[in-house]
Design an enzyme around this catalytic site. Structure first.
Site, short mmCIF file in Angstrom:
data_model
loop_
_atom_site.label_atom_id
_atom_site.label_comp_id
_atom_site.label_asym_id
_atom_site.label_seq_id
_atom_site.Cartn_x
_atom_site.Cartn_y
_atom_site.Cartn_z
N LEU A 1 0.89 -1.16 0.00
CA LEU A 1 0.00 0.00 0.00
C LEU A 1 0.93 1.21 0.00
O LEU A 1 1.93 1.22 0.73
CB LEU A 1 -0.88 0.02 1.26
CG LEU A 1 -2.10 -0.90 1.29
CD1 LEU A 1 -2.78 -0.82 2.66
CD2 LEU A 1 -3.10 -0.55 0.20
N ASP A 2 0.61 2.23 -0.80
CA ASP A 2 1.52 3.38 -0.83
C ASP A 2 1.49 4.12 0.50
O ASP A 2 0.61 3.92 1.34
CB ASP A 2 1.20 4.30 -2.01
CG ASP A 2 -0.15 4.98 -1.89
OD1 ASP A 2 -0.39 5.65 -0.88
OD2 ASP A 2 -0.97 4.85 -2.82
N VAL A 3 2.46 4.99 0.70
CA VAL A 3 2.67 5.61 2.00
C VAL A 3 1.47 6.40 2.47
O VAL A 3 1.21 6.51 3.68
CB VAL A 3 3.94 6.51 1.94
CG1 VAL A 3 3.73 7.68 1.00
CG2 VAL A 3 4.36 6.97 3.33
#
Length: 281
Positions: free
Chosen positions: A138-140
């Site tokens: 999952l992106d930041v």
């Protein structure tokens, strides 16, 4: 150290394994890094330096040391966790140079568990904590369900696009999406060099008062896939939360930053494509 003779143990968990796999499973390093340790002559098998990663090791019988420290060569326990990822954490075991100052690692959230729970159960002085990693990413800026494990084979099975395991997201947008914009998202677009089309798209149905929230189901798992699909329709994602992987839905009582170990039936639900039918879309 002499190997025992006689009755052969047919337990598959105790079957001979490659030296590089044994070193990696002990939590020393990744498989590739473990091979480098072996090439460098830092690994001994029964007191003899071995520089061939493919050398077979008899689990529970052979003695393996790295830099003089003995490893426990018994079959390592596999761990499977569901985590409600907070914003600001990256799904990597090492921060890159340009993010190390401001980013935290998802696996850092397990430090207290290792100190308080795992260490209490593994009092052997040479016991090395499991090398945990996220299943996919999952992106930041995204939150929600992420699986964490030390089982590389299971991770690959869940995250590889060929598995057909769906991921469901709740995306909050900067404006209320129109019917035409929802249709544009459903039509798909080019993401990371390949055409991607979501499995399903729809307005939030569980809470009609949240009119600028979209539910999307994807199966490709490409980098920033949902954000690109939404952006292509002229909308901006202001918040993105993953709520389901396969047939396993993020537990409502699992708070941000919290995690819990998956039960066997929950692991089966992750892989259960028949349980993927979504009540919201």
């Amino acid at each position: 150290m002499h190997r025992q003779r006689g009755k052969v143990n047919k337990d598959p968990a105790l079957a001979p394994q490659r030296l590089s796999k044994v070193v990696a499973a002990a939590g020393i390093a990744s498989r590739r890094a473990a091979e480098e340790l072996i090439f460098e002559g830092r690994v001994k098998l029964n007191g003899t330096v071995v520089t061939v990663p493919q050398t077979m090791v008899a689990i529970n019988l052979d003695e393996v040391t790295v830099d003089g420290k003995r490893l426990l060569t018994r079959a390592p326990r596999k761990y499977y966790f569901a985590l409600n990822k907070p914003k600001g954490y990256i799904c990597s075991n090492k921060a890159s140079d340009d993010t190390v100052a401001q980013s935290r690692l998802v696996v850092d959230l397990f430090d207290d568990w290792i100190k308080r729970v795992w260490r209490r159960e593994h009092m052997h002085p040479n016991a090395i904590p499991p090398r945990l990693f996220t299943v996919g990413r999952l992106d930041v800026q995204s939150t929600g369900l992420i699986l964490v494990t030390n089982d590389g084979a299971w991770s690959q099975q869940v995250s590889h696009p060929s598995s057909g395991i769906e991921k469901e997201y709740a995306a909050t947008t900067d404006q209320v999406p129109t019917k035409r914009q929802l249709e544009a998202i459903a039509a798909g677009c080019i993401v990371d060099g390949a055409f991607v089309q979501p499995v399903a798209v729809g307005a939030e149905a569980s809470d009609p008062s949240v009119r600028n929230r979209i539910r999307l189901i994807v199966a490709e798992g490409r980098n920033r896939e949902v954000r690109v699909l939404v952006s292509n329709a002229g909308l901006e994602v202001t918040a993105l939360k993953r709520v389901r992987i396969g047939g396993f839905r993020l537990p409502r009582d699992l708070g941000i930053g919290q995690f819990r170990e998956l039960k066997p039936h929950e692991m089966m639900r992750v892989m259960d494509k028949g349980a993927q039918n979504n009540p919201y879309i």
